[in-house]
Scaffold this motif. Sequence first.
Motif, short mmCIF file in Angstrom:
data_model
loop_
_atom_site.label_atom_id
_atom_site.label_comp_id
_atom_site.label_asym_id
_atom_site.label_seq_id
_atom_site.Cartn_x
_atom_site.Cartn_y
_atom_site.Cartn_z
N GLU A 99 9.48 -17.91 -21.83
CA GLU A 99 10.04 -16.76 -21.12
C GLU A 99 9.06 -15.59 -21.13
N ARG A 100 8.34 -15.43 -22.23
CA ARG A 100 7.38 -14.32 -22.33
C ARG A 100 6.23 -14.50 -21.34
N GLU A 101 5.96 -15.72 -20.94
CA GLU A 101 4.95 -15.95 -19.92
C GLU A 101 5.53 -15.86 -18.52
N GLU A 102 6.73 -16.39 -18.33
CA GLU A 102 7.32 -16.47 -16.99
C GLU A 102 7.84 -15.13 -16.49
N GLU A 103 8.55 -14.38 -17.33
CA GLU A 103 9.18 -13.13 -16.88
C GLU A 103 8.15 -12.06 -16.50
N PRO A 104 7.11 -11.84 -17.31
CA PRO A 104 6.08 -10.89 -16.89
C PRO A 104 5.39 -11.30 -15.60
N ARG A 105 5.14 -12.62 -15.42
CA ARG A 105 4.51 -13.07 -14.18
C ARG A 105 5.38 -12.71 -12.98
N LYS A 106 6.69 -12.95 -13.08
CA LYS A 106 7.61 -12.62 -11.99
C LYS A 106 7.61 -11.12 -11.70
N LEU A 107 7.64 -10.32 -12.77
CA LEU A 107 7.67 -8.87 -12.59
C LEU A 107 6.40 -8.36 -11.93
N LEU A 108 5.26 -8.88 -12.37
CA LEU A 108 3.99 -8.44 -11.80
C LEU A 108 3.88 -8.82 -10.33
N GLU A 109 4.24 -10.05 -10.01
CA GLU A 109 4.17 -10.49 -8.61
C GLU A 109 5.10 -9.65 -7.74
N TRP A 110 6.30 -9.40 -8.23
CA TRP A 110 7.25 -8.58 -7.48
C TRP A 110 6.72 -7.16 -7.29
N GLY A 111 6.16 -6.57 -8.35
CA GLY A 111 5.67 -5.20 -8.28
C GLY A 111 4.55 -5.04 -7.27
N PHE A 112 3.58 -5.96 -7.30
CA PHE A 112 2.45 -5.85 -6.38
C PHE A 112 2.87 -6.10 -4.93
N LYS A 113 3.88 -6.94 -4.73
CA LYS A 113 4.31 -7.25 -3.37
C LYS A 113 5.28 -6.22 -2.80
N SER A 114 5.94 -5.46 -3.67
CA SER A 114 7.04 -4.60 -3.22
C SER A 114 6.64 -3.15 -2.98
N PHE A 115 5.42 -2.77 -3.37
CA PHE A 115 5.00 -1.38 -3.25
C PHE A 115 3.62 -1.30 -2.61
N LYS A 116 3.36 -0.21 -1.91
CA LYS A 116 2.05 -0.04 -1.25
C LYS A 116 1.67 1.44 -1.23
N PRO A 117 0.37 1.72 -1.10
CA PRO A 117 -0.08 3.11 -1.07
C PRO A 117 -0.03 3.72 0.33
N TYR A 118 0.21 5.02 0.38
CA TYR A 118 0.16 5.79 1.61
C TYR A 118 -0.77 6.99 1.40
N ARG A 119 -1.53 7.34 2.42
CA ARG A 119 -2.43 8.49 2.34
C ARG A 119 -1.71 9.74 2.84
N LEU A 120 -1.77 10.81 2.02
CA LEU A 120 -1.21 12.10 2.42
C LEU A 120 -2.29 13.08 2.84
N PHE A 121 -3.29 13.27 1.98
CA PHE A 121 -4.34 14.25 2.25
C PHE A 121 -5.67 13.67 1.83
N ASP A 122 -6.71 14.01 2.57
CA ASP A 122 -8.07 13.64 2.17
C ASP A 122 -8.56 14.60 1.10
N GLN A 123 -9.59 14.17 0.39
CA GLN A 123 -10.17 15.00 -0.67
C GLN A 123 -10.59 16.36 -0.10
N GLY A 124 -10.18 17.43 -0.78
CA GLY A 124 -10.54 18.78 -0.38
C GLY A 124 -9.67 19.37 0.70
N GLU A 125 -8.79 18.56 1.30
CA GLU A 125 -7.91 19.08 2.36
C GLU A 125 -6.83 19.97 1.75
N LYS A 126 -6.59 21.12 2.36
CA LYS A 126 -5.61 22.07 1.84
C LYS A 126 -4.20 21.50 1.97
N VAL A 127 -3.45 21.56 0.87
CA VAL A 127 -2.06 21.10 0.85
C VAL A 127 -1.11 22.25 1.13
#
Length: 393
Positions: free
Chosen positions: A266-294
Amino acid sequence: MLIKLAVAFAVLAAGATGLSAPASAATKAPAGVFDTKAKHAILMNVDADLIFYEKDADTLMSPASMSKLMTLAVVFRELKAGHIKLDDQFKVSEHAWREGGAPSGSSAMFAPLNSTVSVEDLIRGVTVQSGNDACIILAEGISGSEDAFVKEMNKYAKEIGLTKSHFENSTGLPADGHVMTARELALLADYLIKNYPEYYHYFGEKEFVYGKWRFTNRNPLVFEDLGVDGLKTGFIEDAGYGLVASAVRDNQRVILVVSGLNTKKEREEEPRKLLEWGFKSFKPYRLFDQGEKVSDALVWGGTRHYVPLVGNENIDIILPFNTSGQVTAQIVYDGPIKAPIRKGDQVATLRVTAADTKATNDIPLYAGEDVGQSNFAMRGLDSLFVLAFGWML
């Protein structure tokens, strides 16, 4: 006073990559999207400090050998400060040999009584083999006794924000009052990754040869194609099986903690499931470029009443794949900010919340320009504005 300024955003552009801006607060993903057999669990994105998943993450539990991360935190601190060196030799005392070595019947690197072992080998003895003797030898070599070292562990833990954790030994062997939470284990792993990158590679080494012994890393996930490069397993009968792991994929680093599992499988299987789910379920979005005024923040006693706010790098956030991309945002800071202000000073936080899932990212903001201190008369006038209008400029 705490100031919150609303910032309007349209729908985010999808497909941004590469996270860089760290954050200071975290929010869990929507309930019901995942479950695990672990009694305690947490999965977080390191760069955004966004909690992907958590389950009973704040309940005190026995961390077993996962608490060896705190032992290593003290060791790494002493190395970085120059108080010890990797090639220093520490003696194997009878206490270390008997309580953590071959006679103990517990996990050990089997360092012979009265021999000497290098600090580097002892670190590998902990990260790869989870040697209890290695922990005690390090503790005695650094502080003179294990008890004195444990005091340093507890002191350092509080300094880095582990307010609930308490340690009774350097090994994680069963002891009343030796407790941590899943969240604080994740925070500790995060701290080690960010503050001791020069030593982090020890956690991912697949094997360690010491004398006639060839030890294989006890973390099974480092041998799989998951991007896992650390950190630590743990087991005692009362607590069950646990694991602290970190993985990198597509420029995203995550940290996972699970505890209270019933078997090694279980210690091998459950973390594997969590990691796969986490990487597949979330993604990055860009808000501002470096130095751009917020936005701008209010200034007290300065040559100008506002200072522009920028990110120190590109500002990206992590959101669930199923989000609409619509977000709300606030600029949060204790203000007005007192002048003088130097360009690059961290002065505020950008708090971005997904409208549909409520997943939140907190991103530090920095002064985009210098703001000098005004004369005495102008500071007095600023004070009158604060008293009379609450700084409604």
